[in-house]
Motif scaffolding. Structure first.
Motif, PDB file in Angstrom:
ATOM      1  N   TYR A   5      52.722  14.494  12.626  1.00 57.92           N
ATOM      2  CA  TYR A   5      51.411  14.656  13.240  1.00 57.92           C
ATOM      3  C   TYR A   5      51.414  14.128  14.673  1.00 57.92           C
ATOM      4  O   TYR A   5      50.793  14.719  15.556  1.00 57.92           O
ATOM      5  CB  TYR A   5      50.332  13.936  12.438  1.00 57.92           C
ATOM      6  CG  TYR A   5      49.994  14.592  11.120  1.00 57.92           C
ATOM      7  CD1 TYR A   5      49.921  15.975  11.004  1.00 57.92           C
ATOM      8  CD2 TYR A   5      49.731  13.829  10.000  1.00 57.92           C
ATOM      9  CE1 TYR A   5      49.608  16.576   9.803  1.00 57.92           C
ATOM     10  CE2 TYR A   5      49.411  14.423   8.790  1.00 57.92           C
ATOM     11  CZ  TYR A   5      49.343  15.795   8.697  1.00 57.92           C
ATOM     12  OH  TYR A   5      49.029  16.388   7.516  1.00 57.92           O
ATOM     13  N   ALA A   6      52.089  13.025  14.894  1.00 55.38           N
ATOM     14  CA  ALA A   6      52.183  12.475  16.249  1.00 55.38           C
ATOM     15  C   ALA A   6      52.866  13.478  17.177  1.00 55.38           C
ATOM     16  O   ALA A   6      52.418  13.703  18.304  1.00 55.38           O
ATOM     17  CB  ALA A   6      52.936  11.150  16.235  1.00 55.38           C
ATOM     18  N   LEU A   9      50.504  16.375  17.856  1.00 54.64           N
ATOM     19  CA  LEU A   9      49.473  15.956  18.800  1.00 54.64           C
ATOM     20  C   LEU A   9      50.019  15.955  20.225  1.00 54.64           C
ATOM     21  O   LEU A   9      49.381  16.474  21.152  1.00 54.64           O
ATOM     22  CB  LEU A   9      48.948  14.569  18.434  1.00 54.64           C
ATOM     23  CG  LEU A   9      47.881  13.988  19.346  1.00 54.64           C
ATOM     24  CD1 LEU A   9      46.627  14.849  19.336  1.00 54.64           C
ATOM     25  CD2 LEU A   9      47.550  12.568  18.922  1.00 54.64           C
ATOM     26  N   LYS A  12      50.377  19.527  21.365  1.00 56.64           N
ATOM     27  CA  LYS A  12      49.071  20.121  21.665  1.00 56.64           C
ATOM     28  C   LYS A  12      48.553  19.659  23.018  1.00 56.64           C
ATOM     29  O   LYS A  12      47.948  20.427  23.768  1.00 56.64           O
ATOM     30  CB  LYS A  12      48.080  19.750  20.553  1.00 56.64           C
ATOM     31  CG  LYS A  12      46.679  20.221  20.778  1.00 56.64           C
ATOM     32  CD  LYS A  12      46.570  21.707  20.639  1.00 56.64           C
ATOM     33  CE  LYS A  12      45.104  22.122  20.763  1.00 56.64           C
ATOM     34  NZ  LYS A  12      44.947  23.538  20.791  1.00 56.64           N
ATOM     35  N   LEU A  13      48.821  18.400  23.350  1.00 54.38           N
ATOM     36  CA  LEU A  13      48.361  17.836  24.618  1.00 54.38           C
ATOM     37  C   LEU A  13      49.338  18.074  25.763  1.00 54.38           C
ATOM     38  O   LEU A  13      49.169  17.528  26.852  1.00 54.38           O
ATOM     39  CB  LEU A  13      48.101  16.341  24.448  1.00 54.38           C
ATOM     40  CG  LEU A  13      47.010  15.989  23.443  1.00 54.38           C
ATOM     41  CD1 LEU A  13      46.942  14.496  23.224  1.00 54.38           C
ATOM     42  CD2 LEU A  13      45.676  16.558  23.878  1.00 54.38           C
ATOM     43  N   VAL A  25      51.923   6.787  20.058  1.00 51.68           N
ATOM     44  CA  VAL A  25      50.904   7.436  19.228  1.00 51.68           C
ATOM     45  C   VAL A  25      50.805   6.722  17.881  1.00 51.68           C
ATOM     46  O   VAL A  25      49.704   6.423  17.406  1.00 51.68           O
ATOM     47  CB  VAL A  25      51.209   8.941  19.032  1.00 51.68           C
ATOM     48  CG1 VAL A  25      50.297   9.558  17.979  1.00 51.68           C
ATOM     49  CG2 VAL A  25      51.083   9.688  20.344  1.00 51.68           C
ATOM     50  N   THR A  29      47.541   3.923  16.101  1.00 50.91           N
ATOM     51  CA  THR A  29      46.834   4.020  14.828  1.00 50.91           C
ATOM     52  C   THR A  29      46.817   2.691  14.094  1.00 50.91           C
ATOM     53  O   THR A  29      46.221   2.582  13.030  1.00 50.91           O
ATOM     54  CB  THR A  29      47.486   5.075  13.915  1.00 50.91           C
ATOM     55  OG1 THR A  29      48.807   4.653  13.565  1.00 50.91           O
ATOM     56  CG2 THR A  29      47.514   6.434  14.569  1.00 50.91           C
TER      57      THR A  29
END
Length: 102
Positions: A5-6, A9, A12-13, A25, A29
């Protein structure tokens, strides 16, 4: 899974997927990152075109495909041969992704 997921992300960025960024990242969390997992993830993703893998993933399929094709555009029935090729590409992409995670 949080490491993947990191990476997603960061992708995506439009950030580099490198060890430091993934570590940051995960740290954000509140979890202590595992350097070995991060290193292996970054190394494995270095050879993967993430955009293509996402396009080929079943979860990224259009709602038409997910609903079994009930909402296909009028007069635009896909040929069986093309469907078989798409399925084969999806299977190959999934095999590539599954090799990342054992």
């Amino acid at each position: 899974m949080e490491y993947v997921y990191a990476a997603l992300l960061l992708h995506k960025l439009k950030q580099d997927i490198n060890e430091d960024n993934v570590k940051n990242v995960i740290k954000s969390t509140g979890v202590e990152p595992d350097d070995v997992r991060i290193k292996s993830l970054v190394a494995a993703l270095g050879e993967v075109n993430i955009e293509e893998a996402l396009k080929a993933a079943p979860i990224a399929a259009s709602p038409v495909a997910a609903s079994g094709g009930a909402a296909a555009p009028s007069g635009a029935a896909a040929p069986k041969e093309e469907e078989k090729k798409d399925e084969k590409k999806e299977e190959e992409a999934l095999e590539g992704l599954s090799s990342l995670f054992g």
